[in-house]
Structures are given as C-alpha cells and as structure tokens.
Design an enzyme around this catalytic site. Structure first.
Site, PDB file in Angstrom:
ATOM      1  N   LYS A  56      11.691 -20.145   7.439  1.00  0.00           N
ATOM      2  CA  LYS A  56      10.384 -19.714   6.937  1.00  0.00           C
ATOM      3  C   LYS A  56      10.129 -20.047   5.472  1.00  0.00           C
ATOM      4  CE  LYS A  56       7.462 -17.682   9.189  1.00  0.00           C
ATOM      5  NZ  LYS A  56       7.237 -16.358   9.208  1.00  0.00           N
ATOM      6  N   GLN A  72     -14.093  11.226 -16.749  1.00  0.00           N
ATOM      7  CA  GLN A  72     -12.744  10.833 -17.168  1.00  0.00           C
ATOM      8  C   GLN A  72     -12.082   9.979 -16.080  1.00  0.00           C
ATOM      9  OE1 GLN A  72     -10.250  13.492 -19.646  1.00  0.00           O
ATOM     10  NE2 GLN A  72      -9.040  13.746 -17.791  1.00  0.00           N
ATOM     11  N   ASN A 101       6.928 -18.763   3.301  1.00  0.00           N
ATOM     12  CA  ASN A 101       5.712 -17.964   3.485  1.00  0.00           C
ATOM     13  C   ASN A 101       4.780 -17.989   2.268  1.00  0.00           C
ATOM     14  OD1 ASN A 101       6.453 -17.087   6.065  1.00  0.00           O
ATOM     15  ND2 ASN A 101       7.693 -15.418   5.221  1.00  0.00           N
ATOM     16  N   ASN A 111     -17.490  12.732 -26.600  1.00  0.00           N
ATOM     17  CA  ASN A 111     -18.324  12.090 -25.581  1.00  0.00           C
ATOM     18  C   ASN A 111     -18.821  10.713 -26.024  1.00  0.00           C
ATOM     19  OD1 ASN A 111     -17.864  14.457 -24.289  1.00  0.00           O
ATOM     20  ND2 ASN A 111     -19.967  15.222 -24.390  1.00  0.00           N
ATOM     21  N   SER A 139      12.051 -15.702   4.450  1.00  0.00           N
ATOM     22  CA  SER A 139      12.177 -14.558   5.347  1.00  0.00           C
ATOM     23  C   SER A 139      13.631 -14.095   5.338  1.00  0.00           C
ATOM     24  CB  SER A 139      11.775 -14.984   6.762  1.00  0.00           C
ATOM     25  OG  SER A 139      12.403 -14.163   7.724  1.00  0.00           O
ATOM     26  N   GLU A 151      -1.325 -14.319   0.317  1.00  0.00           N
ATOM     27  CA  GLU A 151      -1.532 -13.096   1.103  1.00  0.00           C
ATOM     28  C   GLU A 151      -1.727 -11.882   0.202  1.00  0.00           C
ATOM     29  OE1 GLU A 151       0.960 -13.348   5.096  1.00  0.00           O
ATOM     30  OE2 GLU A 151       2.062 -14.173   3.414  1.00  0.00           O
ATOM     31  N   TYR A 153     -22.842  14.115 -20.226  1.00  0.00           N
ATOM     32  CA  TYR A 153     -21.426  13.920 -19.929  1.00  0.00           C
ATOM     33  C   TYR A 153     -20.920  14.982 -18.965  1.00  0.00           C
ATOM     34  CZ  TYR A 153     -16.370  13.598 -20.371  1.00  0.00           C
ATOM     35  OH  TYR A 153     -15.032  13.484 -20.085  1.00  0.00           O
ATOM     36  N   SER A 205      -5.599  13.279 -19.942  1.00  0.00           N
ATOM     37  CA  SER A 205      -5.800  11.885 -19.538  1.00  0.00           C
ATOM     38  C   SER A 205      -4.946  10.946 -20.382  1.00  0.00           C
ATOM     39  CB  SER A 205      -7.276  11.520 -19.667  1.00  0.00           C
ATOM     40  OG  SER A 205      -7.762  11.842 -20.954  1.00  0.00           O
ATOM     41  N   HIS A 255     -17.708 -22.387  11.580  1.00  0.00           N
ATOM     42  CA  HIS A 255     -17.114 -21.581  12.664  1.00  0.00           C
ATOM     43  C   HIS A 255     -15.632 -21.909  12.867  1.00  0.00           C
ATOM     44  CE1 HIS A 255     -21.346 -20.803  13.871  1.00  0.00           C
ATOM     45  NE2 HIS A 255     -21.503 -22.081  13.587  1.00  0.00           N
ATOM     46  N   LYS A 312     -11.667   5.626 -15.890  1.00  0.00           N
ATOM     47  CA  LYS A 312     -10.764   4.664 -16.530  1.00  0.00           C
ATOM     48  C   LYS A 312      -9.771   4.022 -15.581  1.00  0.00           C
ATOM     49  CE  LYS A 312     -11.547   7.229 -20.539  1.00  0.00           C
ATOM     50  NZ  LYS A 312     -12.292   8.148 -19.643  1.00  0.00           N
TER      51      LYS A 312
END
Ligand code: ARG
Length: 460
Positions: A282, A321, A284, A109, A276, A289, A316, A22, A155, A324
């Site tokens: 454009k 592991q 954007n 541990n 774009s 987003e 454990y 790890s 709405h 993380k």
C-alpha cells in the site's frame, strides 16, 4: 481579589472560574492586546486624560511584558480570567498606579473586539500568502502539461478531451477567488472598535480617529453598540475559509482518485504518502484524505459561531467569548493544510501516458465528430443523432470512432471524408478547443500568465 471584585463579598466558585476563564485560548491575542493598549495609552496622554509620565511607564511596562511573553518567561493565570486582565495585572504589578490608569475610557468589550479584529486581519495575510504559494505550484505544474491530453469528465464519465493543465488551472481560478474573498473580508473589517467602551462610548474626550490610525485602520467604527457586538468579520473569515476548504477538498478527492490503480494519472511522492501496517503493497494518499476530512471541522467552526451569534441581543454578551476557538481552529486547520497540499502537488509525478490511454476510450471525441458533420452542412441536431448511431455501433464492436473505416462512416452520412480522421484525432480535438477559457495550449498559457500576474501584484 478579582480586578472586578469591588462589589462582591464572596470568592467565585471554583467551577465558575473554570467556565469563565478564557486565558487558555485567548492568550494567543497577547501581541494584539499589548499593541492596542500602547496606542490607547498614547491617545489618553495626547488628550490630556493621563499624564505623559504614565504613558511612558505604561508603554515601557507593556513592551517589557511583550518581550517576556515572547521569551517564554510569563505564565498566564486563570485567576485573571482572560488575556486582557492578565496583561493589566502584570502591568500593575510592575509599574504600580500608572498601570491602573490604562483602562480609563476603555472596556474589555471594545478591547477584545479590537484584539480579535487585529488578529484576524493579520492571519488573513498569512492564509493569502499560503494560497499564493499553492497558486505558484499550480502554475509550474500546469506549464509542464499543457499538451498532454486527458479525459475531462462530467458525472465522472469521460466527456471531452482537455489537458491536465486545464484541469489544474480550474483550481487555480478557484483559489484566486479565495484570495479576493479574503481580501474583501480584510477590507471590510478594517474599522476600529476601540473607543466603543462597554457599549455606549465614553464621557472622556478620547480621539478615536487617532487610535484607529495608529492601529492601521481606515477609521473608527461608527456605532458604539455595533463596535462591541459585531463579529461579522469572524463569520466572513470562517465562510471564506469554508469555501477555500471546499476547493481543497474537491481537489483532494481528485488526487485520491488519480493515484488509485483505476486511474493512475499521478503518483504521489514518497514523502507525501503513507503505508499500511498490514498490506505491504500500500501507498496511501493520507494527506489528501486528511485535507478532505478536515474540511468538515472548518464547516463545523462556521456553523458553531453562526449558532452562537444568532440570538444574541445587543450589545456584548459573554457568549461571544466562544468566538475565538472556532476561528483559531479554522485558521490552524487551513494554515496546516495549505502548505502540505502545495507540497503534495509540487512533488507528485504526473503520468501523461496513462491519461492519454484513458482518453482513448470513452468516445470523448464524439462531440468533435458531430461538429465535423455540422461544419459540412448538417444541422447540429441531426449530426448529433448520426454520431450517436456510430457510437452505438462502435460500442457493439469494441471499437473507437477513429477505428471505423470510411465506408462504415459513410453508411451513416456521405458527408464523411478522409479528413474526418484528423478531426477525430484527440490531440487535434484538444488543440482546437481554443475558445476563450478553453484547453488549447494558447489558452492555458494565458491562464497561467494571468495567475502569475495575480501573484506578482500581491508580492511587493
Ligand atoms: N474574555 C472576554 C471575551 O473574550 C472579554 C470580554 C469580557 N467582557 C465582559 N464584559 N465580561 O469575550
């Protein structure tokens, strides 16, 4: 040979090593690992479990390693599996036998449980700081537009008049809860797992209260199995970050709508928009987003860890592991999104004239018309029906309520008088919504001041 190679007579299979290691991701915990080891060694010394000489050698050795890691002089190796064994191996290579005594009365541990908790505790502070900076931006922008009328929606249909300040401050309220949610998580996680051992504590006369205090915890965790098995705090963090991202994502969605030609309530700063490759016109809202999109991966991080934990027997298991990477990913994502989002809001141009124009269509003063009749003595339900008739008539003629003549209004009810035009004026409609929490200027000012006090209380 592996640190744990004593009972083995063969080398580990290469692919197993790869699966098992790890270090590629848990090296992020180097600071916490070293800090925890120093406090552990000092406790061992104070309890007479190792000599003061060893404590000195360990502490100096670990401080040297820390400095070298920070200077980029250390290369961790997957041969030593994880950050804990990498640090221990480095230490022993530097100081010899004293290094081999460090792991007395400890297990990886409880060591990893400690490191990860310390890491999460620290990062919560970072995220909170970033949310507070976003809050400060919201307060500043809200102050600018407390009297600018915009349509409030339900709405996604124009509903009632509010101010842009009121809309921004709704997010301000959400982000405050995000802060307190993270603070709650931090408060709850602040117990020390070190000294839980592998799972069953230890026969050495350790002092868990000392290590807990030395690492800034309120006290030691009260059950050694729980000490090594608990990952609630990681799940709580991921939940809190998921909710935070939900708020950012809703906000992002609105920014995307607001800067469309259909709305044009705001214009993003050039530094926070993109172009774009084919359409020259454009501009954007990629930032918004991406924040909306990245929300999905934070939810994925939460779902991933919940699923890892759900069937694990105590205490454990190596599955853990896998705790993380989702936590690192969610923190990286939130910590990347928050300042960019704040910058986008800070620099966007607010276009109150367009908001006002949108507010003029859609009968958002219809409730106020009904309220006018109600205040003149008509029961609200009747006033509602009468106003509905007026709205239908207006819609048929392409008029607004305030464009109807007094005669036309009186055709529906003789309670209408000249003062109705004041009651239908959108600026008045907004300004008079002074109920607690409403959009009237005094109320948005109160909200801003509350957020500012909230930020101040956290900035000493
Ligand atoms: N790298 C491990 C983890 O992240 C450390 C704990 C290993 N403990 C063990 N008994 N194999 O969970």
């Amino acid at each position: 040979m592996k640190l744990w190679g004593g009972r083995f007579s063969k080398e580990t299979d290469e692919l197993v090593n790869e699966l098992n290691a790890s270090i590629s991701f848990d090296q992020r915990l180097y600071r916490e690992d070293i800090q925890g080891s120093i406090v552990h060694a000092e406790m061992l010394g104070a309890q007479g479990i190792i000599s003061q000489e060893d404590v000195r050698a360990i502490t100096e050795g670990l401080e040297g390693i820390l400095a070298d890691v920070e200077a980029g002089k250390i290369e961790f190796t997957p041969d030593n599996e994880d950050i804990h064994m990498n640090v221990e191996a480095l230490l022993t290579a530097r100081i010899g036998d004293a290094g081999k005594r460090l792991h007395t009365a400890r297990s990886r541990n409880d060591q990893v449980a400690l490191d990860f908790r310390l890491y999460v505790r620290r990062e919560i502070g970072t995220v909170i700081g970033q949310i507070l900076e976003l809050e400060a931006v919201l307060c500043r922008r809200a102050r600018e537009c407390r009297s600018a009328v915009m349509p409030g929606y339900t709405h996604l249909q124009r509903a009632q008049p509010i101010s842009f300040a009121q809309h921004l401050l709704a997010y301000g309220a959400m982000f405050r809860r995000d802060v307190t949610r993270l603070e709650d998580c931090r408060r709850r996680l602040n117990e020390c797992p070190l000294g839980s051992g592998a799972l069953a504590g230890t026969t050495y006369p350790i002092d868990r209260f000392r290590t807990a205090a030395g690492l800034g915890f309120d006290g030691p965790m009260g059950n050694s199995l729980d000490g090594v098995a608990d990952r609630d705090y990681a799940l709580e963090l991921l939940s809190a970050l998921s909710i935070l991202m939900t708020h950012l994502s809703r906000f992002a969605e609105e920014v995307i709508l607001w800067c469309s030609w259909e709305f044009k309530f705001v214009e993003l700063d050039d530094a926070y928009a993109t172009g774009s490759s084919i359409m020259p016109q454009k501009k954007n809202p990629d930032v918004a987003e991406l924040v909306r999109g990245k929300t999905g991966r934070v939810y994925g991080d939460l779902m991933g860890l919940l699923t890892v934990m759900k069937g694990l027997p105590l205490a454990y298991n190596k599955d853990m592991q896998e705790d993380k990477e989702p936590v690192f990913d969610a923190l990286d994502t939130a910590e990347m999104c928050l300042p960019v989002f704040a910058g986008m809001i800070d620099t966007m141009t607010i276009l109150p004239e367009n908001m006002r124009k949108a507010a003029g269509r859609g009968f958002i003063n219809a409730t106020d018309c009904a309220d006018y009749l109600t205040k003149k003595g008509m029961p609200f339900r009747d006033a509602y029906t009468a106003t509905g008739k007026l709205v239908a008539a207006c819609a048929a003629q392409g008029k607004t309520l305030e464009e109807l003549s007094l005669e036309e209004l009186r055709a529906v009810s003789d309670l209408f008088n000249q003062d109705v035009y004041e009651a239908l004026n959108l600026e008045n409609c907004m300004a008079l919504r002074g109920s607690y929490g409403g959009p009237a200027e005094a109320e948005t000012t109160r909200q801003i001041e509350e957020i500012e006090a909230f930020i101040k209380a956290r900035s000493q």
